[in-house]
Write a protein that holds these residues in place. Sequence first.
Motif, PDB file in Angstrom:
ATOM      1  N   ASP A  48      82.029  27.540  86.512  1.00  0.00           N
ATOM      2  CA  ASP A  48      81.376  28.344  87.535  1.00  0.00           C
ATOM      3  C   ASP A  48      80.006  28.823  87.061  1.00  0.00           C
ATOM      4  O   ASP A  48      79.025  28.770  87.803  1.00  0.00           O
ATOM      5  N   GLU A  49      79.936  29.297  85.823  1.00  0.00           N
ATOM      6  CA  GLU A  49      78.652  29.747  85.252  1.00  0.00           C
ATOM      7  C   GLU A  49      77.642  28.602  85.263  1.00  0.00           C
ATOM      8  O   GLU A  49      76.486  28.777  85.625  1.00  0.00           O
ATOM      9  N   HIS A  50      78.083  27.431  84.863  1.00  0.00           N
ATOM     10  CA  HIS A  50      77.198  26.267  84.841  1.00  0.00           C
ATOM     11  C   HIS A  50      76.733  25.903  86.255  1.00  0.00           C
ATOM     12  O   HIS A  50      75.561  25.626  86.482  1.00  0.00           O
ATOM     13  N   ALA A  51      77.649  25.926  87.225  1.00  0.00           N
ATOM     14  CA  ALA A  51      77.305  25.578  88.604  1.00  0.00           C
ATOM     15  C   ALA A  51      76.296  26.567  89.195  1.00  0.00           C
ATOM     16  O   ALA A  51      75.387  26.173  89.922  1.00  0.00           O
ATOM     17  N   ARG A  52      76.446  27.841  88.849  1.00  0.00           N
ATOM     18  CA  ARG A  52      75.537  28.857  89.388  1.00  0.00           C
ATOM     19  C   ARG A  52      74.181  28.853  88.700  1.00  0.00           C
ATOM     20  O   ARG A  52      73.159  28.973  89.343  1.00  0.00           O
ATOM     21  N   SER A  53      74.178  28.702  87.378  1.00  0.00           N
ATOM     22  CA  SER A  53      72.930  28.846  86.624  1.00  0.00           C
ATOM     23  C   SER A  53      72.279  27.527  86.242  1.00  0.00           C
ATOM     24  O   SER A  53      71.083  27.486  85.979  1.00  0.00           O
ATOM     25  N   GLY A  54      73.077  26.453  86.170  1.00  0.00           N
ATOM     26  CA  GLY A  54      72.539  25.169  85.715  1.00  0.00           C
ATOM     27  C   GLY A  54      72.346  25.099  84.206  1.00  0.00           C
ATOM     28  O   GLY A  54      71.895  24.095  83.682  1.00  0.00           O
ATOM     29  N   ARG A  55      72.701  26.164  83.491  1.00  0.00           N
ATOM     30  CA  ARG A  55      72.540  26.201  82.041  1.00  0.00           C
ATOM     31  C   ARG A  55      73.695  25.490  81.352  1.00  0.00           C
ATOM     32  O   ARG A  55      74.759  25.291  81.928  1.00  0.00           O
ATOM     33  N   SER A  56      73.489  25.123  80.094  1.00  0.00           N
ATOM     34  CA  SER A  56      74.536  24.503  79.289  1.00  0.00           C
ATOM     35  C   SER A  56      75.561  25.568  78.900  1.00  0.00           C
ATOM     36  O   SER A  56      75.198  26.651  78.444  1.00  0.00           O
TER      37      SER A  56
END
Length: 80
Positions: free
Chosen positions: A42-50
């Motif tokens: 979820d964090e990756h999907a929202r922020s695009g960060r690794s």
Amino acid sequence: MIIYALKPSTEGQWNICRSGFCLFSDLRLGPAITLAREVARDEHARSGRSVCVEMPGLGSAIRLAQYEERAIEAFAAASC
């Protein structure tokens, strides 16, 4: 890279931590892994960060999941 870490608690359960802060505590191992992967995805999907999920191993950390920065977005950001 953002790291979600599974850490054993004193009671034999597992905690999910990020940046030294405990986000979820006293979980069995299976549900802890599932929840940590879900939160990281979820964090990756929202922020695009690794983002990755790790737990302690005998010699080093065991990486359970890794969500990489999207190559197209990284290339576009570098071009600006």
